[in-house]
Write an enzyme that holds these catalytic residues in place. Structure first.
Site, PDB file in Angstrom:
ATOM      1  N   ASP A  81       0.840  -1.203   0.000  1.00  0.00           N
ATOM      2  CA  ASP A  81       0.000   0.000   0.000  1.00  0.00           C
ATOM      3  C   ASP A  81       0.878   1.256   0.000  1.00  0.00           C
ATOM      4  O   ASP A  81       1.874   1.329   0.730  1.00  0.00           O
ATOM      5  CB  ASP A  81      -0.853  -0.062   1.287  1.00  0.00           C
ATOM      6  CG  ASP A  81      -2.049   0.862   1.244  1.00  0.00           C
ATOM      7  OD1 ASP A  81      -2.492   1.215   0.148  1.00  0.00           O
ATOM      8  OD2 ASP A  81      -2.552   1.203   2.336  1.00  0.00           O
ATOM      9  N   GLU A 133      -2.998   6.319  -7.719  1.00  0.00           N
ATOM     10  CA  GLU A 133      -3.891   7.364  -7.187  1.00  0.00           C
ATOM     11  C   GLU A 133      -3.845   8.612  -8.045  1.00  0.00           C
ATOM     12  O   GLU A 133      -2.765   9.053  -8.458  1.00  0.00           O
ATOM     13  CB  GLU A 133      -3.456   7.691  -5.745  1.00  0.00           C
ATOM     14  CG  GLU A 133      -4.325   8.729  -5.052  1.00  0.00           C
ATOM     15  CD  GLU A 133      -4.087   8.765  -3.533  1.00  0.00           C
ATOM     16  OE1 GLU A 133      -3.749   7.713  -2.945  1.00  0.00           O
ATOM     17  OE2 GLU A 133      -4.235   9.844  -2.936  1.00  0.00           O
TER      18      GLU A 133
HETATM   19  O1  G3H Z   1      -4.350   2.942   2.414  1.00  0.00           O
HETATM   20  C1  G3H Z   1      -4.890   2.769   3.509  1.00  0.00           C
HETATM   21  C2  G3H Z   1      -6.155   3.326   3.831  1.00  0.00           C
HETATM   22  O2  G3H Z   1      -6.470   4.359   2.999  1.00  0.00           O
HETATM   23  C3  G3H Z   1      -6.569   3.317   5.259  1.00  0.00           C
HETATM   24  O3  G3H Z   1      -7.142   4.509   5.724  1.00  0.00           O
HETATM   25  O4  G3H Z   1      -6.615   4.156   8.114  1.00  0.00           O
HETATM   26  O5  G3H Z   1      -8.096   5.998   7.381  1.00  0.00           O
HETATM   27  O6  G3H Z   1      -8.880   3.653   7.256  1.00  0.00           O
HETATM   28  P1  G3H Z   1      -7.744   4.577   7.190  1.00  0.00           P
HETATM   29 ZN    ZN Z   2      -4.575   5.021   1.771  1.00  0.00          ZN
END
Ligand code: G3H
Ligand code: ZN
Length: 276
Positions: A81, A133
């Site tokens: 990620d 993104e």
């Molecule tokens: O990439 C990870 C997410 O966008 C998690 O976001 O921690 O605000 O749920 P969050």
């Molecule tokens: Zn994220």
């Protein structure tokens, strides 16, 4: 079984479902997410972020998560990620990750297209899926100097076509790291994006999305919904309670038991809301 992101997202948006991508940090939360997915006979996406790979070398995480995925009774994608460096992408692919999110959201459109395309070229040659993104989902933390920009539908179209990514993260009102569910989703913007972009869309920062909006998002071309903070809160808050309840206990395996159940319950709850 271990699968890539395309295999997980195939047909999902059309079925009015979305798959949560959960940020995990080790064995305890990863196995809890997979158990939740197995209970619902649904696919799972295990995601590791920058914090995780700063804590544990990416090749150790890759072996751990791919091992869990291979033994799972449901399809499991192991996803990197928010990668911002090509070298980290290479390491992740070598470590067995089946999906990469390249995050060029802080770059100019031109540079984002260029760098994302380089990642796509490498990843696709290795059978690895790519999410990227366009626009920039910000952070609920004023100390972080990260820009937040709503996604422009026309830019999203150009970006998706030129980069050939498999899934596209868009900024339509969410923020990372919200601890309460009060994000305001810009449905008109989302609608305009999905008219121009045909690949599956991804919503980041979804801890902050209300249950009602999570359900509503599944009626759009949203196939992946990223959730991190909600599971960290489930684990961490439960662990704090366990320590207070058992002040003499020092064995972490015993202390982790209830937090792992809480993560499994929270993951299952989000999966059900998303139509799984
Ligand atoms: O990439 C990870 C997410 O966008 C998690 O976001 O921690 O605000 O749920 P969050
Ligand atoms: Zn994220």
């Amino acid at each position: 079984m271990l699968v890539n992101l395309n295999q997980v997202l195939n047909g999902v948006a059309q079925d009015k479902r979305a798959i949560p991508g959960f940020n995990v940090f080790g064995y305890e939360d990863a196995i809890a997410v997979v158990k939740a997915a197995e209970e619902l006979n649904a696919p799972a996406i295990l995601m590791t972020n920058k914090v995780a790979i700063e804590h544990m070398p990416i090749n150790y995480l890759g072996k751990l998560l791919c091992g869990i995925a291979e033994d799972a009774k449901v399809p499991v994608c192991v996803h990197l990620d928010h990668a911002t460096e090509y070298e980290v992408v290479v390491k992740a692919i070598l470590a067995g990750f089946t999906s990469i999110m390249y995050d060029g959201s802080q770059l100019s459109l031109e540079d984002n297209i260029k760098k994302t395309s380089e990642v796509v070229k490498l990843a696709h040659a290795c059978g690895v899926s790519v999410e990227a993104e366009i626009g920039a989902v910000g952070y609920n933390d004023p100390n972080l100097k990260i820009k937040a920009v709503y996604t422009e539908p026309e830019e999203a179209k150009v970006f998706a076509e030129e980069t050939k990514v498999d899934a596209l993260a868009v900024a339509v009102g969410t923020l990372h790291r919200m601890e309460t569910q009060d994000a305001i989703i810009q449905y008109e913007r989302l609608e305009a994006i999905q008219k121009l972009v045909k690949i599956p869309l991804v919503i980041h920062g979804s801890t902050g999305v209300t249950d009602e909006d999570l359900e509503k998002l599944t009626t759009y071309n949203v196939a992946k919904v990223n959730i991190g903070t909600a599971l960290r809160m489930a684990f961490g808050n439960s662990l704090k309670e366990e320590i207070i309840k058992n002040p003499k206990e020092f064995d972490r395996i015993k202390l982790f038991k209830t937090p792992m159940i809480k993560v499994q319950e929270e993951a299952k709850n989000k999966m059900k809301i998303l139509g799984l």
